[in-house]
Scaffold this active site. Structure first.
Site, PDB file in Angstrom:
ATOM      1  CE  LYS A  75      27.663   7.808 -48.679  1.00  0.00           C
ATOM      2  NZ  LYS A  75      27.217   6.838 -47.651  1.00  0.00           N
ATOM      3  CE1 TYR A  94      31.567   6.248 -41.779  1.00  0.00           C
ATOM      4  CE2 TYR A  94      31.042   8.410 -42.672  1.00  0.00           C
ATOM      5  CZ  TYR A  94      31.165   7.556 -41.593  1.00  0.00           C
ATOM      6  OH  TYR A  94      30.889   8.004 -40.333  1.00  0.00           O
ATOM      7  CG  ASP A 270      25.571   3.781 -46.454  1.00  0.00           C
ATOM      8  OD1 ASP A 270      25.398   4.059 -47.647  1.00  0.00           O
ATOM      9  OD2 ASP A 270      25.678   4.638 -45.560  1.00  0.00           O
TER      10      ASP A 270
END
Length: 372
Positions: A75, A94, A270
């Site tokens: 993350k 990410y 997201d």
């Protein structure tokens, strides 16, 4: 290169950036790997597994960030982690910067070189490091949607597959890409009446050719979208514009047109979410109600199945991680245009145009960053 993999600290995030297999590969290439203690526990990997693969275990994230040349995560770095990043360090994870100005500002201020999984491309126009998590999230979406529809959770009390004599639930999947296709396959497999909509006629032709008997499809005009949404018990938002903020496809005003207790599952959360009323939630508190409509907007859905997700992500990221370590980030990106597309931030400069557009920030071409 010294590669560091910290324990994820985002709430309810159980994945880990490197599997023991990835560690073994990196060590085999001559690199050193440091793991934060218990980093892999949520995915079922012990410190002993990593030691056996050749890693060194460190007691704190502070030590790890201070020692590592490259940080490999899952993350986006949280605020406390961003303070530990430094100029000359490579961050590979990410990022999802478009809806996150605070993270973007911190990364620019840190001087770090940040390469985002979600914008790395391939020769077929795909997103190979996003695809495995899109597959997982897509397959999870009908499952969590069915749970959200249960009356005890505020939903309509509709069983996705129905029973003999009772019609199944109607499921609308908005977006026919990787997430949408996997969501439609699973929802249809659960017995639901499924329709997928998309704006690419070529994609709709593909879906019809391959899955014509499993689920229906339609063009995603504004009129079709709301007409089908009115009939749906479960709506799965599965749209993606690479690196950019997701478009808002159902407004708050339109919620009153939906069935009371209908469920919205926003897999695009997201990137800011594709429903106007979406806001990120966690696995600990995943659903909320707006105007009688239930929303499931967990920002790290694949974290619920952390072992499967970690293994799938590790398979995809490993070749890129090794290229960055073996060649250094500049040479690796210069030799691979697809990896270069993953570059979002370098030395205080934003290098991904869609993020700049979303946040109204200046950008430079990623290729120009190779000379800085």
């Amino acid at each position: 290169m010294k590669i560091g993999c910290p324990k994820e600290i985002k709430p309810q995030e159980f994945r880990v950036g490197m599997t023991p297999d990835a560690v073994r590969e990196a060590v085999g290439h001559g690199h050193a790997v440091v793991m934060e203690t218990k980093a892999g526990m949520g995915a079922g990997f012990t410190d002993e597994d990593y030691i056996a693969a050749g890693a060194t275990i460190l007691g704190t994230a502070e030590e790890l960030f201070a020692q590592a040349d490259m940080i490999v995560k899952v993350k986006e770095p949280q605020a406390v982690e961003r303070k530990r990043l430094r100029e000359g360090q490579v961050l590979f994870t990410y990022l999802h910067l478009a809806p996150d100005p605070e993270q973007t500002r911190d990364l620019l201020d840190s001087g770090v070189t940040a390469i985002a999984y979600e914008t790395v491309t391939d020769d077929r126009g795909g997103l190979p490091l996003l695809a495995p998590m899109s597959e997982v999230a897509g397959r999870l979406a009908p499952q969590v949607g069915a749970w959200t529809l249960q009356k005890a959770n505020g939903g309509r009390g509709v069983l996705l597959g129905g029973v003999p004599g009772v019609l199944p639930a109607k499921v609308l999947v908005i977006g026919g890409g990787v997430v949408g296709t996997h969501a439609a396959k699973v929802a249809a497999g659960m017995g639901a009446d499924v329709t997928v909509i998309d704006r690419s006629v070529n994609r709709l032709r593909y879906l019809d050719d391959v899955f014509g008997r499993e689920f229906k499809n339609a063009y995603a005009s504004a009129g079709n979208t709301i007409a089908l949404a009115r009939e749906a018990d479960l709506i799965i938002g599965a749209v993606l514009i690479p690196g950019a903020a997701a478009p808002k496809l159902i407004s708050r005003a339109q919620l009153k047109e939906l069935k009371p207790g209908a469920a919205l599952v926003d897999v695009a959360i997201d990137q800011g979410g594709c429903f106007e009323t979406s806001r990120a939630t966690t696995h600990q508190d995943p659903i909320y109600e707006v105007d009688g409509i239930m929303h499931y907007c967990v920002a790290n859905m694949p974290g619920a199945v952390a072992r499967t997700s970690t293994q799938a992500l590790g398979n995809a990221t490993m070749p890129f991680m090794l290229a960055l370590a073996d060649k250094g980030w500049k040479r690796a990106c210069a030799e691979d245009k697809h990896l270069l597309n993953g570059l979002n931030v370098h030395a205080g400069k934003l290098t991904y145009e869609a993020v700049g557009v979303a946040l109204n920030l200046p950008t430079i071409a990623a290729a120009d960053a190779l000379t800085i």
